[in-house]
Design a protein around this motif. Structure first.
Motif, PDB file in Angstrom:
ATOM      1  N   PRO A   1      13.178  20.616   4.315  1.00  0.00           N
ATOM      2  CA  PRO A   1      14.622  20.843   4.163  1.00  0.00           C
ATOM      3  C   PRO A   1      15.407  19.540   4.016  1.00  0.00           C
ATOM      4  O   PRO A   1      15.980  19.253   2.980  1.00  0.00           O
ATOM      5  CB  PRO A   1      14.989  21.602   5.439  1.00  0.00           C
ATOM      6  CG  PRO A   1      13.962  21.192   6.447  1.00  0.00           C
ATOM      7  CD  PRO A   1      12.706  20.866   5.685  1.00  0.00           C
ATOM      8  N   SER A   2      15.429  18.702   5.046  1.00  0.00           N
ATOM      9  CA  SER A   2      16.118  17.407   5.075  1.00  0.00           C
ATOM     10  C   SER A   2      15.803  16.804   6.433  1.00  0.00           C
ATOM     11  O   SER A   2      15.595  17.528   7.406  1.00  0.00           O
ATOM     12  CB  SER A   2      17.632  17.570   4.920  1.00  0.00           C
ATOM     13  OG  SER A   2      18.297  16.365   5.249  1.00  0.00           O
ATOM     14  N   PHE A   3      15.749  15.497   6.498  1.00  0.00           N
ATOM     15  CA  PHE A   3      15.463  14.839   7.775  1.00  0.00           C
ATOM     16  C   PHE A   3      16.735  14.153   8.267  1.00  0.00           C
ATOM     17  O   PHE A   3      16.827  12.926   8.342  1.00  0.00           O
ATOM     18  CB  PHE A   3      14.323  13.831   7.621  1.00  0.00           C
ATOM     19  CG  PHE A   3      13.080  14.420   7.005  1.00  0.00           C
ATOM     20  CD1 PHE A   3      12.615  15.669   7.400  1.00  0.00           C
ATOM     21  CD2 PHE A   3      12.370  13.739   6.036  1.00  0.00           C
ATOM     22  CE1 PHE A   3      11.468  16.229   6.840  1.00  0.00           C
ATOM     23  CE2 PHE A   3      11.219  14.275   5.469  1.00  0.00           C
ATOM     24  CZ  PHE A   3      10.769  15.525   5.865  1.00  0.00           C
ATOM     25  N   SER A   4      17.731  14.964   8.593  1.00  0.00           N
ATOM     26  CA  SER A   4      19.034  14.421   8.996  1.00  0.00           C
ATOM     27  C   SER A   4      19.553  15.072  10.274  1.00  0.00           C
ATOM     28  O   SER A   4      20.714  14.901  10.624  1.00  0.00           O
ATOM     29  CB  SER A   4      20.051  14.617   7.865  1.00  0.00           C
ATOM     30  OG  SER A   4      20.152  15.980   7.520  1.00  0.00           O
ATOM     31  N   LEU A   5      18.693  15.808  10.952  1.00  0.00           N
ATOM     32  CA  LEU A   5      19.097  16.537  12.153  1.00  0.00           C
ATOM     33  C   LEU A   5      18.707  15.749  13.408  1.00  0.00           C
ATOM     34  O   LEU A   5      17.574  15.270  13.520  1.00  0.00           O
ATOM     35  CB  LEU A   5      18.415  17.906  12.170  1.00  0.00           C
ATOM     36  CG  LEU A   5      18.803  18.875  13.288  1.00  0.00           C
ATOM     37  CD1 LEU A   5      20.219  19.409  13.060  1.00  0.00           C
ATOM     38  CD2 LEU A   5      17.807  20.038  13.360  1.00  0.00           C
ATOM     39  N   TYR A   6      19.663  15.631  14.339  1.00  0.00           N
ATOM     40  CA  TYR A   6      19.434  14.975  15.629  1.00  0.00           C
ATOM     41  C   TYR A   6      18.887  13.552  15.439  1.00  0.00           C
ATOM     42  O   TYR A   6      17.978  13.115  16.146  1.00  0.00           O
ATOM     43  CB  TYR A   6      18.454  15.783  16.488  1.00  0.00           C
ATOM     44  CG  TYR A   6      18.829  17.213  16.793  1.00  0.00           C
ATOM     45  CD1 TYR A   6      20.078  17.729  16.441  1.00  0.00           C
ATOM     46  CD2 TYR A   6      17.937  18.061  17.440  1.00  0.00           C
ATOM     47  CE1 TYR A   6      20.419  19.043  16.727  1.00  0.00           C
ATOM     48  CE2 TYR A   6      18.265  19.372  17.728  1.00  0.00           C
ATOM     49  CZ  TYR A   6      19.508  19.861  17.366  1.00  0.00           C
ATOM     50  OH  TYR A   6      19.835  21.173  17.640  1.00  0.00           O
ATOM     51  N   ARG A   7      19.437  12.829  14.478  1.00  0.00           N
ATOM     52  CA  ARG A   7      18.954  11.483  14.189  1.00  0.00           C
ATOM     53  C   ARG A   7      19.116  10.589  15.418  1.00  0.00           C
ATOM     54  O   ARG A   7      20.162  10.537  16.049  1.00  0.00           O
ATOM     55  CB  ARG A   7      19.717  10.879  13.004  1.00  0.00           C
ATOM     56  CG  ARG A   7      19.488  11.578  11.684  1.00  0.00           C
ATOM     57  CD  ARG A   7      18.120  11.301  11.102  1.00  0.00           C
ATOM     58  NE  ARG A   7      18.033  10.034  10.437  1.00  0.00           N
ATOM     59  CZ  ARG A   7      18.288   9.836   9.135  1.00  0.00           C
ATOM     60  NH1 ARG A   7      18.642  10.864   8.375  1.00  0.00           N
ATOM     61  NH2 ARG A   7      18.182   8.641   8.618  1.00  0.00           N
TER      62      ARG A   7
ATOM     63  N   LEU B   1      24.260  16.752  12.903  1.00  0.00           N
ATOM     64  CA  LEU B   1      23.826  16.917  11.515  1.00  0.00           C
ATOM     65  C   LEU B   1      24.551  15.904  10.650  1.00  0.00           C
ATOM     66  O   LEU B   1      25.770  15.930  10.547  1.00  0.00           O
ATOM     67  CB  LEU B   1      24.130  18.335  11.014  1.00  0.00           C
ATOM     68  CG  LEU B   1      23.699  18.649   9.580  1.00  0.00           C
ATOM     69  CD1 LEU B   1      22.186  18.623   9.438  1.00  0.00           C
ATOM     70  CD2 LEU B   1      24.241  20.002   9.134  1.00  0.00           C
ATOM     71  N   GLN B   2      23.790  15.015  10.021  1.00  0.00           N
ATOM     72  CA  GLN B   2      24.392  13.946   9.241  1.00  0.00           C
ATOM     73  C   GLN B   2      24.078  14.103   7.759  1.00  0.00           C
ATOM     74  O   GLN B   2      23.119  14.774   7.376  1.00  0.00           O
ATOM     75  CB  GLN B   2      23.907  12.590   9.759  1.00  0.00           C
ATOM     76  CG  GLN B   2      24.309  12.336  11.205  1.00  0.00           C
ATOM     77  CD  GLN B   2      23.846  11.000  11.732  1.00  0.00           C
ATOM     78  OE1 GLN B   2      23.583  10.078  10.977  1.00  0.00           O
ATOM     79  NE2 GLN B   2      23.748  10.884  13.052  1.00  0.00           N
ATOM     80  N   GLN B   3      24.880  13.494   6.954  1.00  0.00           N
ATOM     81  CA  GLN B   3      24.703  13.555   5.512  1.00  0.00           C
ATOM     82  C   GLN B   3      23.425  12.815   5.103  1.00  0.00           C
ATOM     83  O   GLN B   3      23.021  11.847   5.720  1.00  0.00           O
ATOM     84  CB  GLN B   3      25.914  12.928   4.816  1.00  0.00           C
ATOM     85  CG  GLN B   3      25.921  13.084   3.308  1.00  0.00           C
ATOM     86  CD  GLN B   3      27.170  12.496   2.683  1.00  0.00           C
ATOM     87  OE1 GLN B   3      28.128  12.162   3.393  1.00  0.00           O
ATOM     88  NE2 GLN B   3      27.181  12.359   1.371  1.00  0.00           N
ATOM     89  N   GLY B   4      22.799  13.304   4.030  1.00  0.00           N
ATOM     90  CA  GLY B   4      21.601  12.632   3.514  1.00  0.00           C
ATOM     91  C   GLY B   4      20.331  13.313   3.966  1.00  0.00           C
ATOM     92  O   GLY B   4      20.204  14.530   3.911  1.00  0.00           O
ATOM     93  N   GLY B   5      19.384  12.519   4.411  1.00  0.00           N
ATOM     94  CA  GLY B   5      18.117  13.063   4.901  1.00  0.00           C
ATOM     95  C   GLY B   5      17.097  13.360   3.827  1.00  0.00           C
ATOM     96  O   GLY B   5      16.078  13.984   4.092  1.00  0.00           O
ATOM     97  N   GLY B   6      17.352  12.909   2.590  1.00  0.00           N
ATOM     98  CA  GLY B   6      16.391  13.151   1.515  1.00  0.00           C
ATOM     99  C   GLY B   6      15.302  12.090   1.484  1.00  0.00           C
ATOM    100  O   GLY B   6      15.599  10.907   1.296  1.00  0.00           O
ATOM    101  N   PHE B   7      14.072  12.505   1.672  1.00  0.00           N
ATOM    102  CA  PHE B   7      12.933  11.580   1.645  1.00  0.00           C
ATOM    103  C   PHE B   7      11.819  12.174   0.783  1.00  0.00           C
ATOM    104  O   PHE B   7      10.667  12.273   1.204  1.00  0.00           O
ATOM    105  CB  PHE B   7      12.442  11.292   3.060  1.00  0.00           C
ATOM    106  CG  PHE B   7      13.380  10.443   3.878  1.00  0.00           C
ATOM    107  CD1 PHE B   7      13.221   9.070   3.940  1.00  0.00           C
ATOM    108  CD2 PHE B   7      14.449  11.017   4.559  1.00  0.00           C
ATOM    109  CE1 PHE B   7      14.099   8.282   4.678  1.00  0.00           C
ATOM    110  CE2 PHE B   7      15.332  10.245   5.303  1.00  0.00           C
ATOM    111  CZ  PHE B   7      15.150   8.868   5.363  1.00  0.00           C
ATOM    112  N   THR B   8      12.165  12.586  -0.418  1.00  0.00           N
ATOM    113  CA  THR B   8      11.204  13.207  -1.328  1.00  0.00           C
ATOM    114  C   THR B   8      10.073  12.238  -1.651  1.00  0.00           C
ATOM    115  O   THR B   8      10.309  11.056  -1.921  1.00  0.00           O
ATOM    116  CB  THR B   8      11.923  13.649  -2.617  1.00  0.00           C
ATOM    117  OG1 THR B   8      12.816  14.714  -2.289  1.00  0.00           O
ATOM    118  CG2 THR B   8      10.938  14.115  -3.670  1.00  0.00           C
TER     119      THR B   8
END
Length: 351
Positions: A189-195, A247-254
């Motif tokens: 999904p995205s790696f931007s949760l609970y950073r 929850l933060q913006q971004g988190g895309g690590f394709t």
């Protein structure tokens, strides 16, 4: 004589959907499919629950608070064989590209975390579901079954798919490796949760899970990872500073990895939307497996083995009219015999 091994170009999407808007998200998906095909890709993959977006609201507050999004989420989840689904299939066919779509699948009154593999001819290769939703995902989604741990023969090789933390399930992974998987789609999904607060949810751990899958399975891993957009933050968090921290913006690590764990492309910045590409040469798999094939020569089946139950998880099993029903008007002796026959058949079904 040297055999020719399939070679093709793979694409993985790093982008946010139009959150909670199925039709607008499909518009965006169709455009991304066309772009990938125009750059020579033969396969394009989207992240987990890309349609209509991952339900981040389940991680931000109580279930009661999250209920404000549930009806909209259901209404914008994808139903197979619907006009909306047909648009995606037609895009695959129009651009002659295999599409792997991550989506919230709606069937009846239930949702499932689905991955839909569509061939370059627009026909369905596979429809699978996440076997076990993770943690609070279980408040939204149902479960898959043993048929969802399958590798399918395609013109691009033997293709399989798993979602998110299914890549932390050793037995599920082994079931896939043992089916001679060559190309694996790892939907995230995205790696931007609970950073900064939950390392297990972050990019370091989960990108590593995709890379380890490639090394363990000696296969190519195409790992699309979605992006959390500023619009999604506004919808879900409003002006609440606590939610904006969670929850933060971004988190895309394709990422796309080779069968030895090599990253096959330059990474995109985590907030940047785009497509990453990699050249896939299935001939490299035999070189990786020569060193270690955990489901082959590097295994010890006399010590450890896996049992995979492929029984479909059907909720209702429809049977033909029983012999008992057909003989109700017969003699008592016939009825007694038909009961005995029915009982023995039931036992066979259970076995």
């Amino acid at each position: 004589m040297s055999l020719a091994h399939p070679k093709f170009r793979a694409a993985a999407i790093q982008a946010a959907p139009v959150f909670l808007d199925l039709n607008a998200s499909i518009d965006k998906a169709v455009a991304l499919i066309a772009e990938a095909a125009s750059k020579g890709a033969d396969l394009v993959a989207f992240g987990e629950a890309w349609l209509p977006g991952y339900p981040w609201f389940i991680w931000l507050d109580s279930p009661a608070w999250g209920m404000q999004f549930i009806q909209r989420y259901h209404d914008n989840s994808l139903i197979y064989d619907s006009p909306e689904a047909e648009r995606i299939a037609q895009a695959a066919k129009k651009h002659s590209i295999m599409v792997v779509m991550g989506h919230s699948e709606k069937q009846g009154g239930s949702l499932y975390l689905g991955q839909w593999i569509i061939g370059a001819d627009g026909r369905t290769i596979a429809r699978r579901r996440k076997l076990k939703p993770t943690h609070v995902e279980r408040t939204v989604y149902g479960e898959g079954d043993g048929t969802d741990l399958t590798v399918w023969a395609t013109p691009l090789g033997r293709v399989g798919a798993l979602c998110c933390w299914e890549h932390l399930q050793p037995l599920s992974k082994y079931a896939m490796y043992a089916q001679d998987e060559q190309v694996h789609i790892a939907g995230w999904p995205s790696f931007s949760l609970y950073r900064g607060a939950a390392n297990a949810l972050g990019p370091e751990v989960n990108v590593s899970a995709s890379r380890i899958y490639a090394v363990e399975g000696q296969c190519f891993v195409i790992a699309p990872c979605s992006v959390v957009s500023s619009e999604m933050i506004d919808t879900l968090c409003g002006d609440d500073p606590t939610k904006r921290q969670l929850l933060q913006q971004g988190g895309g690590f394709t990422s796309i990895f080779g069968p030895d764990g090599t990253l096959l492309h330059d990474p995109l910045p985590e907030r940047e939307e785009g497509i990453v590409y990699a050249e896939i040469d299935l001939g490299l798999i035999s070189l990786a497996k020569a060193a270690a094939d955990p489901a082959g020569h590097y295994s010890r089946p006399d010590v450890t083995r896996l049992v995979l139950n492929r029984t479909p998880g059907s909720r209702v099993i429809f049977t033909q009219e029983s012999q008992f029903d057909a003989t109700l008007s017969s003699s008592p002796e016939s009825i007694d015999q038909s009961k005995a026959n029915d009982s023995s058949e039931d036992i066979k079904v259970q076995v």
